[in-house]
Design an enzyme around this catalytic site. Structure first.
Site: not given
Ligand code: NAI
Ligand code: MG
Length: 490
Positions: A188, A262, A296, A393
């Site tokens: 996804k 990660e 990240c 973050e």
């Molecule tokens: P997120 O963790 O909500 O999204 C990442 C992925 O998880 C997306 O594909 C999303 O559709 C999916 N997802 C969301 N809720 C889920 C659930 N309950 N079960 C399974 N999959 C789910 O992150 P978001 O909202 O895009 O960004 C929020 C914050 O997260 C950012 O501001 C940043 O601080 C952090 N982040 C960190 C990343 C990293 O590389 N470690 C990458 C993206 C965001």
């Protein structure tokens, strides 16, 4: 006639907006679609099929069949590697298109996509192609008259959920070790940036990777949650926010899925007074502002030793002010927009918090322009460890500079966080470098450099920054089970 300067890159044609299940590009069963937005001008790029539990279920059946009855897990490992190398060749042949698509969907400067995202993604697939026929077990001398050995077998059908900051690279980090191990995949992509993953899956088909081995279901968190709850998926690999990982752990508990994460960070970047200050400034700029601060492992706590603090800040200011914001398709642009309005608003609210908590905003602090999600490169000084901008973050172009004095103090402060993804230290003193590297609780430590990535070097977090490691030989453990076989020798 004088030749004009390098032509501007342009937006590519959008070839695929459906979902891939069992080798077929199909609409979602519900007919639902969602918009992916161009963060430069807030216009709709395309409407992409949105997956529901019924679509996830169809993808699981396809991935299960491709796993159980072959050909993937039963194919000669060397042939799997050959198909993966073919995919890498096709990525290379289509580099211009993939880089432009990534830049369009995510907003990152095309020069970064071409210099970093694409070469790293291609290299990752090639690196793991080489592993496909090298997953060996052990022979074990046990008591008695037995022959005992282990086999490394694929974990099965894996669900992979990725974020929007490096859409193609995150797909490559996930597909590489999973495919090499013989797993089949349901991926996804993030709702903000589904386009390069869909194109990559087309290239995987063209390479000859069999139907059902890679399935792609675009959608939001609910689509990801349907994957996590599905009993037909053996493992979830996730990259994103730790709060999402917490939900995934709860949802995965009923089926006891294998999990690797990660997650984010608040990585300390530490500059000692004896460092090459110009190199440290350049490294700090890259370590924080690269990819619009959406990394990240961003060096978002920049600690500078007191005696050089003011000199360092002056240099840092000059370097931040020289960043070129604008159209990501202009090859001279070094900073594009943030990925979407949610991220834009989150970052702006942290900038407001920084100001209200008493930090000094030396430069930036505002929106850039009046269209798109651009934010000026922002530097705060006078930041203390308790401020929100020093703890959370932010995931944006917001740098916090904190003074420190001496090794003991900095080790304690560097480690006072629930994160532990990365850290960096700038010094010419090898003892200081090694002492810091050994004492900091983080999965990666860079010495006199920042953001150096290689497919062969493991990457991942201590503490709440993750579980398991991506890349290197380490990531193969995420996609294999060990089986012990004991045979009587009579
Ligand atoms: P997120 O963790 O909500 O999204 C990442 C992925 O998880 C997306 O594909 C999303 O559709 C999916 N997802 C969301 N809720 C889920 C659930 N309950 N079960 C399974 N999959 C789910 O992150 P978001 O909202 O895009 O960004 C929020 C914050 O997260 C950012 O501001 C940043 O601080 C952090 N982040 C960190 C990343 C990293 O590389 N470690 C990458 C993206 C965001
Ligand atoms: Mg979210």
């Amino acid at each position: 006639m004088v030749a004009t300067a390098e032509a501007k890159f342009s937006a590519p044609k959008i070839r695929q907006t459906n979902m891939l299940i069992n080798g077929k590009w199909v609409e979602s069963r519900s007919g639902k679609r969602f918009k992916t937005i161009n963060p430069v001008n807030e216009t709709v790029i395309a409407e992409v099929a949105e997956g529901d539990p019924a679509d996830v279920d169809a993808a699981v059946k396809a991935a299960r069949a491709a796993f159980e009855s072959g050909p993937w897990s039963k194919m000669d490992a060397r042939d799997r590697g050959r198909l993966m190398n073919k995919l890498a060749d096709l990525m290379e042949a289509n580099l211009d298109e993939l880089a432009a698509l990534e830049s369009l969907d995510n907003g990152k400067p095309i020069s970064d996509a071409r210099a970093a995202d694409l070469p790293l993604s291609i290299d990752c697939i090639r690196y793991y192609a080489g592993w496909a026929d090298k997953l060996t077990g052990d022979t074990i001398p046990i008591r008695g008259n037995y022959f005992c050995y282990t086999r490394r077998e694929p974990v099965g059908v894996v669900g992979q959920i990725i974020p929007w900051n490096f859409p193609l690279l995150m797909a490559a980090w996930k597909w590489g070790p999973a495919l090499a191990a013989g797993c089949t995949i349901i991926m996804k992509p993030a709702e903000q940036t589904p386009l390069t993953c869909l194109r990559l899956a087309e290239l995987a088909q063209e390479a000859g990777i069999p139907d059902g081995v890679i399935n792609v279901i675009p959608g939001f968190g609910a689509t990801g949650a349907a994957m996590v709850k599905h009993p037909g998926i053996d493992k979830i690999a996730f990259t994103g926010h730790y709060e999402t990982a917490q939900k995934i752990m709860v949802d995965a508990s009923t089926t006891l899925k294998r999990l690797t994460f990660e997650l984010g960070g608040k990585s300390p970047n530490v500059v000692f007074a004896d460092a090459d200050l110009d190199a440290a400034v350049a490294g700090a700029e890259f370590g924080l502002f690269f990819n619009q601060g959406q990394c990240c492992c961003a060096g978002s706590r920049l600690f500078v030793e007191q005696s050089v603090h003011d000199k360092f800040v002056d240099k840092m200011l000059t370097s931040a002010k020289a960043r070129r914001l604008g159209d990501p398709f202009d090859p001279n642009t070094t900073q594009g927009p943030q990925v979407d309005s949610d991220q834009f608003n989150k970052i702006m609210s942290y900038i407001d918090k920084g100001k209200s908590e008493g930090a000094k905003c030396l430069t930036g602090g505002s929106r850039f322009g009046n269209k798109g999600y651009f934010i000026e490169p922002t530097i705060f000084t006078g930041v203390t460890d308790e401020m929100a901008i020093a703890k959370d973050e932010i995931f944006g172009p917001v740098m916090s500079i904190l003074p420190f004095q001496g090794m003991d103090e900095i080790i304690t402060r560097a480690n006072s966080t629930h994160y532990g993804l990365a850290a960096a230290v700038w010094t010419k003193d090898v003892q200081k470098a090694h002492r810091f590297a050994a004492s900091v609780r983080a999965g990666t430590v860079w010495v006199n450099c920042y953001d150096v990535f290689d497919a062969a070097a493991p990457f991942g977090g201590f503490k709440m920054s993750g579980m398991g490691r991506e890349l290197g030989a380490a990531a193969l453990a995420n996609y294999t089970e060990s089986k012990t076989v004991t045979m009587s020798l009579g």
